[in-house]
Design a protein around this motif. Structure first.
Motif, PDB file in Angstrom:
ATOM      1  N   VAL A 505     116.267 107.687  59.687  1.00 30.56           N
ATOM      2  CA  VAL A 505     116.260 106.221  59.626  1.00 30.56           C
ATOM      3  C   VAL A 505     116.932 105.617  60.854  1.00 30.56           C
ATOM      4  O   VAL A 505     116.528 104.568  61.347  1.00 30.56           O
ATOM      5  CB  VAL A 505     116.957 105.730  58.338  1.00 30.56           C
ATOM      6  N   THR A 506     117.969 106.286  61.378  1.00 30.78           N
ATOM      7  CA  THR A 506     118.737 105.751  62.510  1.00 30.78           C
ATOM      8  C   THR A 506     118.321 106.470  63.787  1.00 30.78           C
ATOM      9  O   THR A 506     118.673 107.636  64.006  1.00 30.78           O
ATOM     10  CB  THR A 506     120.249 105.934  62.276  1.00 30.78           C
ATOM     11  N   LEU A 507     117.580 105.772  64.635  1.00 31.73           N
ATOM     12  CA  LEU A 507     117.107 106.341  65.887  1.00 31.73           C
ATOM     13  C   LEU A 507     117.477 105.422  67.050  1.00 31.73           C
ATOM     14  O   LEU A 507     117.625 104.208  66.868  1.00 31.73           O
ATOM     15  CB  LEU A 507     115.581 106.522  65.854  1.00 31.73           C
ATOM     16  N   PRO A 508     117.632 105.968  68.261  1.00 27.58           N
ATOM     17  CA  PRO A 508     117.925 105.116  69.420  1.00 27.58           C
ATOM     18  C   PRO A 508     116.692 104.326  69.858  1.00 27.58           C
ATOM     19  O   PRO A 508     115.569 104.795  69.723  1.00 27.58           O
ATOM     20  CB  PRO A 508     118.339 106.134  70.499  1.00 27.58           C
ATOM     21  N   GLU A 509     116.939 103.109  70.324  1.00 28.89           N
ATOM     22  CA  GLU A 509     115.904 102.236  70.907  1.00 28.89           C
ATOM     23  C   GLU A 509     114.926 101.693  69.858  1.00 28.89           C
ATOM     24  O   GLU A 509     114.572 100.536  69.861  1.00 28.89           O
ATOM     25  CB  GLU A 509     115.136 102.950  72.027  1.00 28.89           C
ATOM     26  N   MET A 510     114.473 102.561  68.973  1.00 26.21           N
ATOM     27  CA  MET A 510     113.503 102.147  67.953  1.00 26.21           C
ATOM     28  C   MET A 510     113.989 102.665  66.598  1.00 26.21           C
ATOM     29  O   MET A 510     114.154 103.860  66.418  1.00 26.21           O
ATOM     30  CB  MET A 510     112.112 102.719  68.268  1.00 26.21           C
ATOM     31  N   SER A 511     114.233 101.754  65.637  1.00 23.74           N
ATOM     32  CA  SER A 511     114.733 102.185  64.336  1.00 23.74           C
ATOM     33  C   SER A 511     113.663 102.950  63.572  1.00 23.74           C
ATOM     34  O   SER A 511     112.472 102.871  63.881  1.00 23.74           O
ATOM     35  CB  SER A 511     115.171 100.969  63.517  1.00 23.74           C
ATOM     36  N   GLY A 512     114.128 103.694  62.558  1.00 23.26           N
ATOM     37  CA  GLY A 512     113.191 104.439  61.732  1.00 23.26           C
ATOM     38  C   GLY A 512     112.184 103.540  61.054  1.00 23.26           C
ATOM     39  O   GLY A 512     110.993 103.880  60.954  1.00 23.26           O
ATOM     40  N   GLU A 514     111.095 100.569  62.101  1.00 21.00           N
ATOM     41  CA  GLU A 514     110.115 100.104  63.098  1.00 21.00           C
ATOM     42  C   GLU A 514     109.141 101.203  63.455  1.00 21.00           C
ATOM     43  O   GLU A 514     107.931 100.969  63.607  1.00 21.00           O
ATOM     44  CB  GLU A 514     110.857  99.627  64.350  1.00 21.00           C
ATOM     45  N   LEU A 515     109.648 102.436  63.570  1.00 17.21           N
ATOM     46  CA  LEU A 515     108.770 103.568  63.900  1.00 17.21           C
ATOM     47  C   LEU A 515     107.736 103.789  62.809  1.00 17.21           C
ATOM     48  O   LEU A 515     106.535 103.960  63.100  1.00 17.21           O
ATOM     49  CB  LEU A 515     109.619 104.832  64.083  1.00 17.21           C
ATOM     50  N   ILE A 516     108.155 103.760  61.552  1.00 17.03           N
ATOM     51  CA  ILE A 516     107.210 104.007  60.454  1.00 17.03           C
ATOM     52  C   ILE A 516     106.155 102.911  60.389  1.00 17.03           C
ATOM     53  O   ILE A 516     104.966 103.176  60.146  1.00 17.03           O
ATOM     54  CB  ILE A 516     107.976 104.110  59.113  1.00 17.03           C
ATOM     55  N   GLU A 517     106.565 101.649  60.628  1.00 17.76           N
ATOM     56  CA  GLU A 517     105.594 100.551  60.626  1.00 17.76           C
ATOM     57  C   GLU A 517     104.545 100.758  61.717  1.00 17.76           C
ATOM     58  O   GLU A 517     103.348 100.497  61.506  1.00 17.76           O
ATOM     59  CB  GLU A 517     106.320  99.223  60.817  1.00 17.76           C
ATOM     60  N   ARG A 518     104.974 101.255  62.881  1.00 16.19           N
ATOM     61  CA  ARG A 518     104.027 101.509  63.980  1.00 16.19           C
ATOM     62  C   ARG A 518     103.189 102.757  63.692  1.00 16.19           C
ATOM     63  O   ARG A 518     102.020 102.843  64.094  1.00 16.19           O
ATOM     64  CB  ARG A 518     104.783 101.642  65.291  1.00 16.19           C
ATOM     65  N   ASN A 542     116.142  97.097  53.318  1.00  7.05           N
ATOM     66  CA  ASN A 542     115.273  96.073  53.918  1.00  7.05           C
ATOM     67  C   ASN A 542     113.881  96.608  54.268  1.00  7.05           C
ATOM     68  O   ASN A 542     113.146  95.976  55.029  1.00  7.05           O
ATOM     69  CB  ASN A 542     115.943  95.516  55.187  1.00  7.05           C
ATOM     70  N   MET A 543     113.536  97.752  53.728  1.00  7.90           N
ATOM     71  CA  MET A 543     112.265  98.379  54.079  1.00  7.90           C
ATOM     72  C   MET A 543     111.165  97.939  53.112  1.00  7.90           C
ATOM     73  O   MET A 543     111.390  97.805  51.908  1.00  7.90           O
ATOM     74  CB  MET A 543     112.423  99.904  54.052  1.00  7.90           C
ATOM     75  N   LYS A 544     109.991  97.704  53.650  1.00  8.94           N
ATOM     76  CA  LYS A 544     108.858  97.303  52.837  1.00  8.94           C
ATOM     77  C   LYS A 544     108.414  98.462  51.942  1.00  8.94           C
ATOM     78  O   LYS A 544     108.452  99.625  52.360  1.00  8.94           O
ATOM     79  CB  LYS A 544     107.686  96.869  53.721  1.00  8.94           C
TER      80      LYS A 544
END
Length: 574
Positions: A505-512, A514-518, A542-544
Motif C-alpha cells: 500500500v505504501t510506495l514511493p512517488e505513487m501510492s498503492g 493510485e497504482l491499483i487504480e491505474r 479511503n480506497m474504493k
C-alpha cells in the motif's frame, strides 16, 4: 433686648434675643450680664453641636451597616486574639447563623476545619505584629461538613484612635467559580497537549510501523521458510517455531502503538478465547516470577467472541503482569480461567462498565492472584489513567484494559480483599458465529498450492525477496517491481499472463491505491492482494471498493500469505 449668637465650632448657627422683663425700654445691659450670656450661649452651642454630631454618627453608622449587609463578600473585624467583633450579614448567614451576635466572640476554629483556622490565625497574628497587610491571598476554606470553597482574602491592621493596632479587618471574596473554570481550562490544556503528543506519536508510529514491520517481515518470512525445511521431529523445529511466535508478538506491539496513537482501528473477528490464551502460555510463563505458579482452567468448547486478537492479548498480558506484581517476590498462585456464564441485568449493573448491556450468556476471562489485594480507595481509582501503586509503574495498564473492554462491548467485575488477593473477570458478549467449527480448528490440513505468475510490488528489497520465496514455495512463479512505474511497465509487457499481483500500500512517488487504480485501467481481471504494516481497516480506509480481492498484514508467514492468495484467486461466488 440683646441679640446673642450661639457658636458651634467655627460657625455661628443660631441667634437668641434676650430681654429684661419689667424693665423700661431705656434700660441697658451691663458687662457682667453680657459676659454671663456669652458663656451661656457657648454652652448651648456645644450642646447643639453634640446633638448634631450624634445624629450624623447615627446616620453614618446606619449607612455603614447597610453597605456591609448588602455586600456579598464576607466582611469581618477581629480583635488582637482573632475573635470576631463584627461581621456582615453575608458572612453570618453563609455560616448558618441567624444573627450577627451569634458569631461575636467566636474564632475561625468554630467555623472552619482546624487546618484552615490555624493558617488564618497565623496570618492575622503576623499582621498584628508587623502591621503589614495581606492582599489577595487565595485560600481554600473547608467547613466542618466537608464542603469546600475558594476565597481571595485581603486583611488589614485595625487601629484605635491612638494609632495602635488592636485587631484586623478582612474581606473574603468567593472565587470558587473562577477556580473551577481555571481547573477546567487546565484540564483542557492538558488534554490538548495529550492530543498533540498523540498526534506526534501517530506520525512517528506510522514510520515505525512501516520500517519495523519490513524488518520483521524479513525475520518472520525466513523463519517460515526455515520451518519448511525441517520436520516437527527435528531438534531445531521448536526453536524456530518459538522465534516465529516472538516475531508475531513483536508485530502486535507495533499495532498497539498505532492503537494508542489513533492510527490503527480494531480489527474484529470471531475468536476462540480459550485457544487465544493457550497460544500465549509460553509468553505468560516467562512474564511472571519463577516463584509463582500459573494455573489454567479452560472451558472447551467455548462460544466465539468478536474481538481484536492483539488487543485481547494486551488485556491478558496486563492482567497477568498486575497479578505478578501484586504477589511480588513471595510464593503465590495466578489462575487464568475461561468459561461461559449467564449474566442477569442486576449482575451487569454492578460491573465497572454499565453501558446498559443486555442480560444473557457471556464468555469470560478471569485472572485471580494470591497477592496483597486492594483497599477501597485503591479500587476506586485503579482504572484512572496514570494512577499506580507501583514504584516504577506508569498507571496505563488497567486504563488500557478498561478502554479495550469497552470497545469490545464487554464489561469487568473486580473482587479484592487486603491480604487475600484480587480477581479480575472480563466478560465478552458471545459472537453470532457460535462455536468454532472443527475444520477451522484443524491445523494439519494439506498446504494450499497455487500456480501461475505473480507480480510482487514493494520498495523494500528484503520484502520482495522473502515474498518471492514464500510464493514460489506455494507453487507460483514470480516477477518483482520496486515501484509503481516499474509495475505498470511490467503489467503492459505481461498483459494477460499474470495470475495475481501482491502490492504494498505504501510506495514511493505513487501510492498503492493510485497504482491499483491505474492497473485497473489496463487490467480489470487479475486478482490483487494488498499488503501493509497497518491492518486492513486502516490501510484501505479511503480506497474504493472492488479495487482488491484480499489483504495480508505485514509481517506475515507462509500460512497467512497462502490464505490471502487462495481467497483472492478463488472463483467468484465460490
Amino acid at each position: 433686648m440683646i441679640c446673642i449668637p450661639f457658636a458651634g465650632g467655627r460657625e455661628k448657627f443660631c441667634i437668641a434675643f434676650v430681654s429684661m422683663a419689667d424693665s423700661p425700654p431705656w434700660a441697658e445691659w451691663g458687662e457682667e450680664e453680657e459676659s454671663l450670656l456669652r458663656i451661656f450661649s457657648e454652652m448651648l452651642g456645644g450642646v447643639f453641636e453634640r446633638v448634631g454630631t450624634a445624629r450624623e454618627l447615627q446616620k453614618e453608622r446606619a449607612l455603614f451597616t447597610t453597605l456591609m449587609d448588602n455586600i456579598p463578600d464576607h466582611i469581618y473585624f477581629k480583635d488582637s486574639q482573632s475573635r470576631f467583633i463584627r461581621v456582615n450579614r453575608a458572612m453570618y448567614r453563609d455560616h448558618g447563623f441567624e444573627r450577627q451576635e451569634d458569631v461575636i466572640g467566636k474564632t475561625d476554629f468554630d467555623l472552619f476545619t482546624e487546618e484552615h483556622a490555624r493558617q488564618a490565625y497565623a496570618d492575622e497574628q503576623e499582621i498584628v505584629r508587623g502591621g503589614e497587610p495581606m492582599v489577595g491571598k487565595e485560600e481554600k476554606e473547608t467547613l466542618p461538613d466537608g464542603s469546600v470553597t475558594w476565597v481571595s482574602s485581603t486583611k488589614l491592621p485595625l487601629y484605635d484612635q491612638d494609632g495602635r493596632i488592636v485587631g484586623t479587618f478582612g474581606v473574603s471574596r468567593d472565587v470558587t467559580e473562577r477556580k473551577c473554570a481555571e481547573e477546567e481550562r487546565r484540564k483542557l490544556e492538558l488534554q490538548m497537549q495529550h492530543a498533540q503528543r498523540l498526534e506526534s506519536l501517530g506520525v512517528l508510529s506510522g514510520g515505525i510501523a512501516h520500517d519495523f514491520n519490513n524488518l520483521l517481515m524479513g525475520i518472520l518470512g525466513n523463519l517460515s521458510l526455515a520451518l519448511g525445511h525441517v520436520t516437527q521431529e527435528s531438534p531445531g523445529w521448536s526453536n524456530i517455531k518459538q522465534a516465529e511466535t516472538a516475531a508475531l508478538r513483536a508485530a502486535e506491539l507495533t499495532n498497539q502503538m498505532l492503537a494508542y496513537s489513533g492510527r490503527s482501528k480494531p480489527d474484529f473477528k470471531p475468536l476462540n478465547l480459550t485457544k487465544l490464551v493457550r497460544e500465549m502460555s509460553h509468553l505468560l510463563e516467562v512474564s511472571i516470577s519463577k516463584k509463582i505458579e500459573l494455573r489454567r482452567e479452560f472451558q472447551d468448547p467455548i462460544p466465539l467472541v468478536d474481538g481484536d486478537a492483539a488487543q485481547i492479548r494486551q488485556v491478558i498480558m496486563n492482567l497477568i503482569t498486575n497479578a505478578s506484581d501484586a504477589i511480588g517476590d513471595r510464593k503465590g498462585t495466578i489462575t487464568i480461567k475461561t468459561a461461559l456464564t449467564d449474566c442477569s441485568k442486576s449482575y451487569l449493573a454492578g460491573c465497572y462498565i454499565n453501558d446498559n448491556l443486555p442480560a444473557g450468556p457471556y464468555v469470560f476471562l478471569e485472572v485471580s492472584d494470591t497477592g496483597c489485594g486492594m483497599d477501597a480507595k485503591t479500587m476506586e481509582r485503579m482504572f484512572d489513567p496514570f494512577f499506580t501503586t507501583k514504584v516504577r509503574g506508569r498507571g496505563l495498564g488497567l486504563a488500557a484494559v478498561l478502554g479495550i473492554v469497552r470497545a469490545h462491548k464487554g464489561t469487568l467485575k473486580v473482587y479484592s480483599e487486603l491480604g487475600r488477593g484480587t480477581t479480575f473477570r472480563v466478560l465478552f458478549p458471545c459472537s453470532a458465529s457460535g462455536f468454532e467449527s472443527e475444520e477451522s480448528g484443524r491445523e494439519e490440513e494439506k498446504p494450499w498450492r497455487g500456480e501461475g505468475l505473480v507480480l510482487v510490488v514493494d520498495d523494500d528489497e528484503i520484502i520482495r525477496g522473502v515474498s518471492e520465496q514464500l510464493l514460489r514455495k506455494a507453487g507460483f512463479d514470480t516477477i518483482c517491481a520496486p515501484d509503481g512505474k516499474s509495475a505498470l511497465e511490467t503489467i503492459r509487457q505481461k498483459a494477460g499472463s499474470l495470475a495475481a499481483m501482491l502490492v504494498d500500500v505504501t510506495l514511493p512517488e505513487m501510492s498503492g491505491q493510485e497504482l491499483i487504480e491505474r492497473i485497473r485501467a489496463i487490467d480489470c481481471k487479475t486478482p490483487v492482494v494488498l499488503m501493509s504494516g497497518y491492518n486492513e481497516q486502516t490501510a484501505t480506509e479511503n480506497m474504493k471498493p472492488g479495487l482488491y480481492q484480499a489483504f495480508v498484514q505485514k509481517p506475515f508467514n507462509m500460512q497467512a500469505l497462502a490464505t490471502a492468495m487462495k481467497d483472492a484467486m478463488k472463483p467468484a461466488g465460490s
